[in-house]
Scaffold this motif. Structure first.
Motif, PDB file in Angstrom:
ATOM      1  N   UNK A   4     -34.297 -32.647   5.801  1.00 30.71           N
ATOM      2  CA  UNK A   4     -34.328 -32.811   4.331  1.00 30.71           C
ATOM      3  C   UNK A   4     -34.835 -31.567   3.622  1.00 30.71           C
ATOM      4  N   UNK A   5     -34.650 -30.456   4.233  1.00 34.62           N
ATOM      5  CA  UNK A   5     -35.049 -29.173   3.635  1.00 34.62           C
ATOM      6  C   UNK A   5     -33.779 -28.515   3.112  1.00 34.62           C
ATOM      7  N   UNK A   6     -33.227 -29.128   2.027  1.00 31.18           N
ATOM      8  CA  UNK A   6     -31.913 -28.745   1.550  1.00 31.18           C
ATOM      9  C   UNK A   6     -31.864 -27.327   0.996  1.00 31.18           C
ATOM     10  N   UNK A   7     -32.883 -26.931   0.287  1.00 32.90           N
ATOM     11  CA  UNK A   7     -32.869 -25.576  -0.269  1.00 32.90           C
ATOM     12  C   UNK A   7     -32.804 -24.528   0.839  1.00 32.90           C
ATOM     13  N   UNK A   8     -33.576 -24.761   1.895  1.00 28.45           N
ATOM     14  CA  UNK A   8     -33.545 -23.816   3.016  1.00 28.45           C
ATOM     15  C   UNK A   8     -32.189 -23.863   3.727  1.00 28.45           C
ATOM     16  N   UNK A   9     -31.598 -25.071   3.763  1.00 27.97           N
ATOM     17  CA  UNK A   9     -30.286 -25.198   4.383  1.00 27.97           C
ATOM     18  C   UNK A   9     -29.250 -24.399   3.607  1.00 27.97           C
ATOM     19  N   UNK A  10     -29.309 -24.549   2.231  1.00 29.27           N
ATOM     20  CA  UNK A  10     -28.356 -23.804   1.398  1.00 29.27           C
ATOM     21  C   UNK A  10     -28.520 -22.306   1.618  1.00 29.27           C
ATOM     22  N   UNK A  11     -29.763 -21.855   1.744  1.00 26.38           N
ATOM     23  CA  UNK A  11     -30.015 -20.434   1.981  1.00 26.38           C
ATOM     24  C   UNK A  11     -29.386 -19.978   3.303  1.00 26.38           C
ATOM     25  N   UNK A  12     -29.517 -20.812   4.322  1.00 29.61           N
ATOM     26  CA  UNK A  12     -28.914 -20.464   5.618  1.00 29.61           C
ATOM     27  C   UNK A  12     -27.398 -20.371   5.493  1.00 29.61           C
ATOM     28  N   UNK A  13     -26.795 -21.336   4.741  1.00 32.15           N
ATOM     29  CA  UNK A  13     -25.348 -21.286   4.560  1.00 32.15           C
ATOM     30  C   UNK A  13     -24.947 -20.030   3.781  1.00 32.15           C
ATOM     31  N   UNK A  14     -25.751 -19.744   2.748  1.00 27.08           N
ATOM     32  CA  UNK A  14     -25.446 -18.575   1.925  1.00 27.08           C
ATOM     33  C   UNK A  14     -25.518 -17.292   2.758  1.00 27.08           C
ATOM     34  N   UNK A  15     -26.464 -17.237   3.731  1.00 25.51           N
ATOM     35  CA  UNK A  15     -26.580 -16.051   4.572  1.00 25.51           C
ATOM     36  C   UNK A  15     -25.295 -15.803   5.365  1.00 25.51           C
ATOM     37  N   UNK A  16     -24.617 -16.905   5.694  1.00 25.03           N
ATOM     38  CA  UNK A  16     -23.336 -16.726   6.391  1.00 25.03           C
ATOM     39  C   UNK A  16     -22.365 -15.985   5.499  1.00 25.03           C
ATOM     40  N   UNK A  17     -22.318 -16.395   4.205  1.00 32.22           N
ATOM     41  CA  UNK A  17     -21.386 -15.767   3.281  1.00 32.22           C
ATOM     42  C   UNK A  17     -21.805 -14.347   2.941  1.00 32.22           C
ATOM     43  N   UNK A  49     -19.224  -9.239   6.505  1.00 36.26           N
ATOM     44  CA  UNK A  49     -18.549  -8.100   5.929  1.00 36.26           C
ATOM     45  C   UNK A  49     -17.046  -8.201   6.116  1.00 36.26           C
ATOM     46  N   UNK A  50     -16.359  -7.188   5.636  1.00 38.99           N
ATOM     47  CA  UNK A  50     -14.894  -7.196   5.751  1.00 38.99           C
ATOM     48  C   UNK A  50     -14.443  -6.861   7.161  1.00 38.99           C
ATOM     49  N   UNK A  51     -15.320  -6.157   7.932  1.00 34.74           N
ATOM     50  CA  UNK A  51     -14.963  -5.792   9.298  1.00 34.74           C
ATOM     51  C   UNK A  51     -15.337  -6.922  10.240  1.00 34.74           C
ATOM     52  N   UNK A  52     -14.435  -7.308  11.069  1.00 35.98           N
ATOM     53  CA  UNK A  52     -14.712  -8.314  12.069  1.00 35.98           C
ATOM     54  C   UNK A  52     -15.008  -9.661  11.479  1.00 35.98           C
ATOM     55  N   UNK A  53     -14.420  -9.984  10.335  1.00 34.78           N
ATOM     56  CA  UNK A  53     -14.707 -11.250   9.679  1.00 34.78           C
ATOM     57  C   UNK A  53     -14.103 -12.398  10.486  1.00 34.78           C
ATOM     58  N   UNK A  54     -14.885 -13.486  10.576  1.00 34.82           N
ATOM     59  CA  UNK A  54     -14.336 -14.721  11.145  1.00 34.82           C
ATOM     60  C   UNK A  54     -14.353 -15.761  10.042  1.00 34.82           C
ATOM     61  N   UNK A  55     -13.448 -16.715  10.077  1.00 41.24           N
ATOM     62  CA  UNK A  55     -13.285 -17.640   8.962  1.00 41.24           C
ATOM     63  C   UNK A  55     -13.748 -19.055   9.261  1.00 41.24           C
ATOM     64  N   UNK A  56     -13.798 -19.473  10.530  1.00 40.90           N
ATOM     65  CA  UNK A  56     -14.102 -20.877  10.804  1.00 40.90           C
ATOM     66  C   UNK A  56     -15.489 -21.248  10.298  1.00 40.90           C
ATOM     67  N   UNK A  57     -16.517 -20.540  10.795  1.00 39.41           N
ATOM     68  CA  UNK A  57     -17.884 -20.862  10.373  1.00 39.41           C
ATOM     69  C   UNK A  57     -18.151 -20.372   8.950  1.00 39.41           C
ATOM     70  N   UNK A  58     -17.460 -19.358   8.536  1.00 42.50           N
ATOM     71  CA  UNK A  58     -17.595 -18.832   7.169  1.00 42.50           C
ATOM     72  C   UNK A  58     -17.249 -19.925   6.150  1.00 42.50           C
ATOM     73  N   UNK A  59     -16.083 -20.545   6.325  1.00 36.93           N
ATOM     74  CA  UNK A  59     -15.669 -21.581   5.373  1.00 36.93           C
ATOM     75  C   UNK A  59     -16.497 -22.854   5.516  1.00 36.93           C
ATOM     76  N   UNK A  60     -16.884 -23.204   6.784  1.00 44.49           N
ATOM     77  CA  UNK A  60     -17.710 -24.403   6.962  1.00 44.49           C
ATOM     78  C   UNK A  60     -19.030 -24.228   6.216  1.00 44.49           C
ATOM     79  N   UNK A  61     -19.657 -23.069   6.355  1.00 46.44           N
ATOM     80  CA  UNK A  61     -20.933 -22.826   5.677  1.00 46.44           C
ATOM     81  C   UNK A  61     -20.757 -22.838   4.168  1.00 46.44           C
ATOM     82  N   UNK A  62     -19.704 -22.184   3.678  1.00 45.72           N
ATOM     83  CA  UNK A  62     -19.487 -22.120   2.234  1.00 45.72           C
ATOM     84  C   UNK A  62     -19.218 -23.481   1.637  1.00 45.72           C
ATOM     85  N   UNK A  63     -18.308 -24.238   2.191  1.00 48.87           N
ATOM     86  CA  UNK A  63     -17.987 -25.548   1.628  1.00 48.87           C
ATOM     87  C   UNK A  63     -19.168 -26.512   1.736  1.00 48.87           C
TER      88      UNK A  63
END
Length: 893
Positions: free
Chosen positions: A814-827, A831-845
């Motif tokens: 239930x530490x939602x703010x910290x969770x959002x921060x962790x997701x945001x760190x993924x985004x 970088x543009x080099x070596x970008x992966x999309x699976x976990x990127x989009x899961x974290x963002x959405x």
């Protein structure tokens, strides 16, 4: 897939084995000894060994009277006059002796020899030579007498040691005695030049000519031996003994007609000659298939040994054995030979008796080594040594390899200087090589070389040494060994030169290769190995990727259109085509090989290549690949390609989800080749197949298979641990899962980066599950995910996954703010080099959804816009969600 051209080594091994089989393992011709073979040393009984019976007493170079007290002759080759080699110094010795205190010792020694008590003579003569102030003029005579007495007593090595210094001083009598001792010891190559030099002397006695003939015969120079005896017989037409010996030699070279003519004119001059003639008549009967009549004569000679020399007694023994074999088979042919060995343990023919007994044992279905075992344990040492050697040979023939190896080891340890020690060490090397102990084989061959007695043995040892080095991959050492073998005279020169050329090819030393080729063509212009070398050049080029390989192989096919190894050349061309992706060309060459009647070797290689060609087709028929692989394993079960084919069969089953079949093939491969290169990956893949097989016991089998991989301590050990952790995780045994991952992470050497990342992530997953009942474990999981994300060499996939799972853990707390921060760190950290999309989009959405749940619509729009700015699989979905929120919530700024 391995290049099939690597198989040329086995052809060379077959050629080497063929060369070895042409020669007996003990250095003697491999043909069975027949009743004539005893005559290789016959003069030892009729001439050289006669002194043991007092028949050829020889003192101071004078041939004594050859008649016994009863007037009968005991020497069929009696000289017409005394030897005229007596130096003037002997006259001085005779005169001086009556005044010399040592003279009585000399006379007593001569009397002891005359009475056939050589042991006493030896002691007297040693005392004589040790007499203080003995005149130098008397020492040569004493030494010659001592050597003769030692010969009579059977101490041949000591006799040679005594006579050699005297002979080196130029005493002709000593040369004759030395020749006789060498003949008695079977050292014919040393005796022959001495007899030849003595035969050039005027009035040389019959013994010299007979000794020369015997030496030539023993050395295999039969025609020369016949010439010597024919010349001597022509000048001594009434000498029955010479005529009988000549007839015997003629029988050996197959001139039966001439032998019969001589025998028809011989009138025996003594009872000994009569028995000798009876023996030859028995040989003729045996040759005509009248074994029963021959056996009666042989046995009569054995049963009544009066006037029968030791040589003739042994000949009759061989004859009886051969006749028994002809009448009732070899099972009864050993008894008479065993009796001879038992009753005559110090015979001059003991070695020959053991050789023939070994031949008989070879022909028996169930030979017994009972007598050999008893002789090994009993004196004299000479018989014990031979028994131990031939016991090892018998054990080797009946496939008791461990026992044979132990017996050979014991033999060389007990008798390191024995004449057969070199041969025994060669056989030890063969056994060690069969066990894969290459270092041990080299050590045994080194010992064999130290004991080698002739160039033929040295050449064979060098050739074998080269083959061992070749097995070790030491091409330069192998080439040097083969080249040394090629420089030695004998039958192995051609094979050794060929093998040296092959090693030069392996080393890409084309200068040496062409030198060997020209040497081989000069020495053996018609040798079929010359065309083989041209093929081997092409095969070697193919193995090393040389661009000239195809041209060399094409040239071979054109130059030798009927060569039996054409199939190998075409298979190599098929390999080359396959390697460059030309499957159609490879199939074409393979079709020609199959249509032109391939040899057994090329049939195997063609079937092997067909499997991989079928596997590379597009579209591929896996059913065809499976059928070809299964047929190969049925028809070529012992092939060196079988492990690779079984591995391919298992892989095809695995990719078609035939997991039980895949598990079976992988398990069979690991069991049948536990030390092979495929054993560990086969066990690992068998475990993977068992994991996917949904039946009773499959999981337990998988764990057991992975455990076997772990115990091997090989490169797949930690990956097997990872699979075990995966199984434990599926069984919800998270404590055990975490323990396994900790073992992987603390391993030395450490796991490679990909396995380290996977283990950290897997550990974190298990801790999250444990955290459902123990919140402290959730904190531990978050710490592990932070550790993974902070790895300096972490890839985007693993970093994003770690941060996302950290966010999910924080959500569960239930530490939602910290969770959002962790997701945001993924985004933010993608970088543009070596970008992966699976976990990127899961974290963002997921981050946007959390904002939506808290009615923080502007923040949610900000996340979606951030996702939309990066073109990817879900960018359009993010833009659509931005529009939806704006319309629904009337947010336009």
């Amino acid at each position: 897939m391995k290049n099939h051209t690597q198989n040329h080594g086995k052809n060379r091994d077959q050629r080497a084995e063929s060369a070895r089989s042409a020669h007996g393992r003990d250095g003697s011709p491999s043909r069975p000894m027949d009743v004539r073979d005893f005559e290789a040393r016959e003069s030892l009984g009729r001439a050289a060994v006669g002194d043991r019976d007092g028949k050829f007493a020889h003192a101071e170079g004078v041939l004594r009277d050859d008649r016994r007290a009863d007037g009968t002759e005991c020497h069929p080759y009696r000289a017409s006059s005394q030897i005229k080699f007596l130096p003037l110094v002997l006259l001085f010795v005779t005169v001086y002796g009556s005044f010399c205190p040592a003279a009585s010792l000399l006379e007593e020694a001569r009397q002891a020899r005359a009475e056939s008590i050589p042991e006493v003579a030896v002691q007297k003569l040693r005392a004589f030579l040790a007499t203080p102030d003995l005149p130098d003029a008397q020492r040569p005579a004493g030494a010659r007498e001592l050597a003769a007495a030692l010969l009579d007593a059977g101490h041949l090595d000591e006799a040679l040691g005594v006579i050699r210094p005297v002979a080196a001083g130029g005493h002709l009598e000593a040369h004759l005695l030395q020749a006789r001792i060498l003949a008695a010891a079977g050292k014919w190559s040393e005796a022959e030049p001495l007899y030849r030099a003595l035969s050039a002397q005027a009035d040389a006695p019959a013994e010299v000519r007979m000794g020369l003939a015997e030496s030539l015969r023993a050395l295999g120079r039969m025609n020369e031996a016949v010439q010597v005896l024919e010349s001597f017989a022509a000048s001594h037409p009434k000498d029955a003994g010479v005529s009988l010996r000549l007839a015997s030699l003629l029988l050996e070279i197959g001139n039966e007609k001439r032998a019969r003519q001589i025998l028809s004119t011989v009138t025996p001059a003594s009872r000994g000659d009569e028995k000798w003639k009876d023996y030859l008549d028995a040989r003729l009967l045996l040759a005509k298939g009248k074994a029963a009549s021959a056996l009666a004569i042989f046995d009569e000679l054995r049963d009544d040994p009066r006037d029968v020399s030791e040589a003739l007694l042994f000949g009759a023994t061989l004859g009886s054995s051969a006749a028994q074999a002809a009448l009732s088979g070899y099972d009864g042919a050993d008894t008479v030979l065993e009796a001879f060995i038992r009753d005559n343990p110090e015979s001059a023919y003991l070695d020959a008796a053991f050789r023939q007994l070994d031949v008989v044992y070879t022909q028996q279905i169930r030979p017994s080594d009972g007598e050999l075992k008893r002789w090994v344990q009993k004196p004299p040492a000479r018989r014990a040594a031979l028994a131990e050697y031939y016991q090892a040979r018998l054990q080797l023939r009946v496939k008791k390899l461990e026992k044979a190896a132990a017996t050979f080891d014991q033999f060389v340890q007990n008798y390191p200087s024995h004449p057969l020690a070199a041969v025994a060490n060669v056989q030890r090397a063969d056994l060690l090589l069969a066990r894969g102990d290459l270092a041990g084989a080299l050590s045994a061959l080194d010992a064999a070389m130290r004991g080698a007695e002739n160039d033929a043995q040295r050449a064979e040892i060098e050739l074998r040494t080269g083959l061992v080095y070749d097995r070790q991959g030491e091409a330069l050492l192998a080439e040097n060994s083969f080249r040394r073998a090629a420089k030695l005279p004998g039958r192995l020169r051609m094979d050794a030169t060929f093998d040296a050329a092959l090693e030069a090819l392996r080393l890409k030393n084309y200068e040496s290769f062409f030198a060997d080729y020209h040497a081989l063509s000069a020495a053996f212009p018609d040798a079929p190995l010359l065309s083989d070398l041209e093929l081997e050049e092409g095969l070697a080029q193919a193995r090393t990727g040389d661009a000239r390989a195809a041209d060399t192989l094409d040239l071979f096919l054109r130059r030798f259109p009927k060569h039996p190894r054409q199939g190998e050349a075409r298979l190599a061309l098929a390999d080359l085509a396959f390697a460059r992706g030309d499957t159609a060309g490879a199939s074409g060459f393979l079709k020609v090989v199959n249509e032109t009647g391939p040899s057994p070797a090329t049939t195997e290689d063609a079937a092997y290549l067909a499997i991989f060609l079928a596997d590379s087709q597009s579209p591929r028929s896996d059913e065809k690949v499976i059928d070809l692989a299964e047929r190969f394993l049925r028809e070529h079960a012992a092939s060196q390609h079988a492990p690779e084919v079984r591995m391919k069969l298992g892989q095809v089953h695995f990719r078609n989800s035939h997991y039980p079949n895949a598990e079976t093939e992988f398990t069979l491969l690991a069991q049948s080749n536990p030390n092979g290169p495929y054993a560990e990956p086969a066990l690992f893949l068998a475990g993977r197949a068992a994991m996917k097989t949904l039946n009773t016991g499959s999981i337990d089998r998988a764990l057991n298979l992975f455990d076997q991989v772990v115990k091997r301590e090989g490169p797949l050990k930690l990956y097997a641990r990872q699979q075990q952790a995966s199984i434990k995780h599926s069984q919800l045994k998270e404590d055990e899962t975490v323990t396994i991952y900790d073992n992987i992470l603390s391993a030395t050497p450490p796991p490679d980066p990909e396995l380290r990342f996977a283990s950290l992530c897997g550990k974190g997953d298990s801790l999250i599950i444990l955290g459902r009942t123990d919140p402290s474990q959730m904190d531990a999981a978050i710490a592990v995910f932070d550790q993974l994300a902070a790895q300096p060499d972490v890839t985007p996939e693993w970093r994003n996954q770690a941060l996302y799972k950290k966010g999910k853990a924080l959500e569960q707390l239930s530490r939602r703010d910290e969770a959002i921060t962790a997701y945001y760190d993924v985004l933010d950290k993608s970088g543009s080099d070596g970008r992966e999309f699976f976990w990127y989009y899961k974290a963002g959405f997921d981050a946007a959804h959390l904002f939506e749940q808290q009615n923080q619509w502007k923040s949610a729009i900000g996340i979606y816009q951030k996702l939309a700015r990066v073109e990817g699989p879900r960018a359009a979905e993010a833009r659509k969600r931005v529009s939806e929120i704006r319309l629904q919530k009337f947010i336009w700024e």
